[in-house]
Design a protein around this motif. Structure first.
Motif, PDB file in Angstrom:
ATOM      1  N   ALA A  19      36.588  29.470  63.150  1.00  0.00           N
ATOM      2  CA  ALA A  19      35.690  28.889  64.153  1.00  0.00           C
ATOM      3  C   ALA A  19      34.979  29.988  64.935  1.00  0.00           C
ATOM      4  N   ALA A  20      35.697  31.056  65.275  1.00  0.00           N
ATOM      5  CA  ALA A  20      35.093  32.169  66.005  1.00  0.00           C
ATOM      6  C   ALA A  20      34.017  32.852  65.164  1.00  0.00           C
ATOM      7  N   MET A  21      34.291  33.027  63.876  1.00  0.00           N
ATOM      8  CA  MET A  21      33.324  33.672  62.990  1.00  0.00           C
ATOM      9  C   MET A  21      32.031  32.870  62.897  1.00  0.00           C
ATOM     10  N   LEU A  22      32.147  31.543  62.696  1.00  0.00           N
ATOM     11  CA  LEU A  22      30.944  30.734  62.568  1.00  0.00           C
ATOM     12  C   LEU A  22      30.245  30.536  63.915  1.00  0.00           C
ATOM     13  N   GLY A  23      30.998  30.627  65.006  1.00  0.00           N
ATOM     14  CA  GLY A  23      30.359  30.610  66.320  1.00  0.00           C
ATOM     15  C   GLY A  23      29.457  31.815  66.487  1.00  0.00           C
ATOM     16  N   PHE A 110      26.300  43.532  61.024  1.00  0.00           N
ATOM     17  CA  PHE A 110      26.765  42.156  61.178  1.00  0.00           C
ATOM     18  C   PHE A 110      27.005  41.516  59.810  1.00  0.00           C
ATOM     19  N   GLY A 111      26.131  41.776  58.850  1.00  0.00           N
ATOM     20  CA  GLY A 111      26.305  41.242  57.504  1.00  0.00           C
ATOM     21  C   GLY A 111      27.582  41.743  56.855  1.00  0.00           C
ATOM     22  N   ALA A 112      27.888  43.025  57.059  1.00  0.00           N
ATOM     23  CA  ALA A 112      29.139  43.572  56.522  1.00  0.00           C
ATOM     24  C   ALA A 112      30.345  42.879  57.153  1.00  0.00           C
ATOM     25  N   GLY A 113      30.251  42.605  58.445  1.00  0.00           N
ATOM     26  CA  GLY A 113      31.342  41.905  59.118  1.00  0.00           C
ATOM     27  C   GLY A 113      31.504  40.486  58.614  1.00  0.00           C
ATOM     28  N   MET A 114      30.388  39.810  58.374  1.00  0.00           N
ATOM     29  CA  MET A 114      30.471  38.439  57.887  1.00  0.00           C
ATOM     30  C   MET A 114      31.050  38.399  56.478  1.00  0.00           C
ATOM     31  N   GLY A 115      30.676  39.362  55.634  1.00  0.00           N
ATOM     32  CA  GLY A 115      31.227  39.418  54.288  1.00  0.00           C
ATOM     33  C   GLY A 115      32.738  39.546  54.295  1.00  0.00           C
ATOM     34  N   ALA A 116      33.267  40.301  55.264  1.00  0.00           N
ATOM     35  CA  ALA A 116      34.720  40.478  55.368  1.00  0.00           C
ATOM     36  C   ALA A 116      35.394  39.226  55.920  1.00  0.00           C
ATOM     37  N   THR A 117      34.832  38.642  56.977  1.00  0.00           N
ATOM     38  CA  THR A 117      35.502  37.512  57.625  1.00  0.00           C
ATOM     39  C   THR A 117      35.425  36.230  56.795  1.00  0.00           C
ATOM     40  N   LEU A 118      34.431  36.116  55.922  1.00  0.00           N
ATOM     41  CA  LEU A 118      34.376  34.957  55.031  1.00  0.00           C
ATOM     42  C   LEU A 118      35.582  34.905  54.093  1.00  0.00           C
ATOM     43  N   LEU A 119      36.238  36.047  53.905  1.00  0.00           N
ATOM     44  CA  LEU A 119      37.410  36.104  53.023  1.00  0.00           C
ATOM     45  C   LEU A 119      38.676  35.604  53.714  1.00  0.00           C
ATOM     46  N   GLY A 120      38.536  35.032  54.896  1.00  0.00           N
ATOM     47  CA  GLY A 120      39.691  34.412  55.533  1.00  0.00           C
ATOM     48  C   GLY A 120      40.280  33.314  54.675  1.00  0.00           C
ATOM     49  N   ARG A 121      39.457  32.696  53.816  1.00  0.00           N
ATOM     50  CA  ARG A 121      39.981  31.642  52.945  1.00  0.00           C
ATOM     51  C   ARG A 121      40.942  32.192  51.904  1.00  0.00           C
ATOM     52  N   ALA A 143      37.153  24.070  59.908  1.00  0.00           N
ATOM     53  CA  ALA A 143      37.376  24.438  61.310  1.00  0.00           C
ATOM     54  C   ALA A 143      36.202  25.226  61.865  1.00  0.00           C
ATOM     55  N   GLY A 144      35.476  25.891  60.965  1.00  0.00           N
ATOM     56  CA  GLY A 144      34.299  26.621  61.404  1.00  0.00           C
ATOM     57  C   GLY A 144      33.219  25.736  61.986  1.00  0.00           C
ATOM     58  N   THR A 145      33.282  24.417  61.673  1.00  0.00           N
ATOM     59  CA  THR A 145      32.288  23.496  62.211  1.00  0.00           C
ATOM     60  C   THR A 145      32.273  23.547  63.734  1.00  0.00           C
ATOM     61  N   LEU A 146      33.458  23.677  64.330  1.00  0.00           N
ATOM     62  CA  LEU A 146      33.545  23.727  65.790  1.00  0.00           C
ATOM     63  C   LEU A 146      32.754  24.900  66.341  1.00  0.00           C
ATOM     64  N   GLY A 147      32.922  26.067  65.723  1.00  0.00           N
ATOM     65  CA  GLY A 147      32.184  27.240  66.178  1.00  0.00           C
ATOM     66  C   GLY A 147      30.695  27.092  65.958  1.00  0.00           C
ATOM     67  N   ALA A 148      30.314  26.546  64.785  1.00  0.00           N
ATOM     68  CA  ALA A 148      28.899  26.373  64.481  1.00  0.00           C
ATOM     69  C   ALA A 148      28.240  25.388  65.435  1.00  0.00           C
ATOM     70  N   VAL A 149      28.980  24.318  65.774  1.00  0.00           N
ATOM     71  CA  VAL A 149      28.446  23.309  66.684  1.00  0.00           C
ATOM     72  C   VAL A 149      28.322  23.854  68.102  1.00  0.00           C
TER      73      VAL A 149
END
Length: 409
Positions: A19-23, A110-121, A143-149
């Motif tokens: 959720a924090a990542m997608l926020g 930021f893109g490098a960070g997102m590439g890493a955090t997407l691997l939380g799955r 759960a990321g929906t909460l952060g995105a919303v």
């Protein structure tokens, strides 16, 4: 604490981190693309910006995936959230300094960070058997929906106060929450990895080239590559088309929100269906729904119909994303999974970069209808790759013994 309690605790923490990542990501996209257009005065540079961003996700996913297999999941995720914080802060400073190059540089971080955090799955997939893996990964992703919303409305609320720089500060805030959640992942999810009863634990980790020889894995990667291309291409150009059709900013925001809901909100339901009926039907359904949405939303100027198409593209992406993640997790062991899913994200991000660049030029030259037709046509080879696969049960693949052991449900 028992293993089940530790797994449950880690799953909740991964949901919070997601959720924090997608926020952070929602805020980044809300601010950065507009900033690029404002700084350069050219809309086409937004496409270049997003393409470069996706390429950074690609490179990071592969490298961090390998790191996670060697050093554990927590190390890679912590690195990712730190990069999100640095990239978000650098982006705010670049906008304050009116520096286009500074903003592009911030996007690489930021893109490098997102590439890493997407691997939380990957961490979520580690801890559960194949019979439950689809649902659990779906829950964590959704759960990321909460952060995105929360992210985009937060920016809107701060914007009312007239402080754009304050809005940029929310990115490191979300990233810091991700760090806090990740630090509490103890023991590391890799140490809690579930071993299937027929899995050969004495076998060394196979190199990536050998893993890519597995047919279901290749088909799964193809499915999510095409679904990602369609999703990014359609999402990237639809707001521009809606604006040309005279839609209000509020209407465009609602359409994008419905698209994001299709991508993430149904994750637990889709994951449950993947566990019950199998990965193969899920991938086929994802391709069909993505194609339907791409076409349905591109041959009309009516905002409600375009919204339906965008929602369907999101649902199709979710089926392919969760289905591909489940397939890759099914046919790999814990010490191979990070590299395999990192390679999957590499392919999807490169395809997304190409898609967002191409769709902008196609929209400008031929209109939204052709974008939809091309994206729907790309689903045909995916179907041809997935149909021949043999899945005796959810997560149970009929493979050559010399390639990989079958996994029980």
């Amino acid at each position: 604490m028992t293993r089940d309690e530790l797994v449950h605790r880690n799953t909740l923490l991964l949901m919070g981190a997601q959720a924090a990542m997608l926020g952070a990501t929602a805020v980044w996209f809300t601010l950065s693309v507009v900033a690029v257009t404002d700084l350069t005065g050219r809309e086409r540079y937004a496409g270049v910006f997003l393409a470069m961003f996706n390429l950074c996700i690609a490179g990071s996913a592969l490298l961090v995936g390998r790191l996670m297999d060697i050093r554990g999941r927590r190390v890679g995720l912590l690195l990712g959230y730190a990069l999100l914080a640095v990239g978000g802060s650098a982006g705010g400073l670049a906008v304050w300094a009116q520096s286009t190059w500074g903003l592009f540089l911030a996007a690489t971080v930021f893109g490098a960070g997102m590439g890493a955090t997407l691997l939380g799955r990957v961490a979520a997939a580690d801890m559960y058997p194949s019979a439950r893996r689809g649902r659990v990964v779906g829950v964590v992703v959704s759960a990321g929906t909460l952060g995105a919303v929360l992210g985009a409305p937060l920016v809107a609320g701060i914007d009312v106060l007239g402080s754009e720089l304050l809005a940029w500060v929310t990115i490191p805030f979300f990233a810091t929450l991700g760090v806090i959640f990740t630090l509490r992942l103890r023991p590391d999810p890799l140490e809690l990895a579930y071993v299937e009863s027929e899995e050969d634990t004495s076998r060394p980790a196979r190199p990536l080239g050998e893993l890519l020889a597995i047919r279901p894995l290749r088909a799964a990667i193809a499915a999510i590559v095409v679904a990602q291309t369609a999703m990014v291409a359609v999402m990237g150009v639809t707001p521009v088309a809606l604006d040309d059709y005279g839609a209000s900013a509020a209407a465009i925001a609602i359409v994008i929100s419905l698209h994001i809901a299709g991508m993430y909100a149904l994750g637990p339901v889709i994951g449950t269906l993947l566990d019950r009926y199998g990965r193969r039907p899920g991938l086929l359904a994802g391709a069909a729904i993505s194609a339907t949405g791409s076409v349905a939303g591109s041959f009309t100027e009516q905002t409600p119909l375009i919204a339906v198409g965008m929602f369907l593209v999101g649902v199709g992406w979710s089926l392919c994303y969760l289905g591909a993640t489940a397939v890759v997790s099914d046919v790999t062991t814990a010490d191979e999974r990070g590299s395999a899913l990192g390679a999957t994200d590499l392919c999807t991000s490169v395809a997304a970069a190409a898609g967002v660049l191409a769709s902008g030029f196609v929209l400008e030259s031929s209109g939204l209808a052709l974008v939809g037709i091309v994206m729907a046509a790309l689903m045909v080879p995916v179907v041809l790759l997935v149909v021949p696969l043999r899945e005796s049960g959810p997560g149970r693949w009929r493979l050559q013994p010399a390639t990989v052991l079958d996994k029980p449900s």
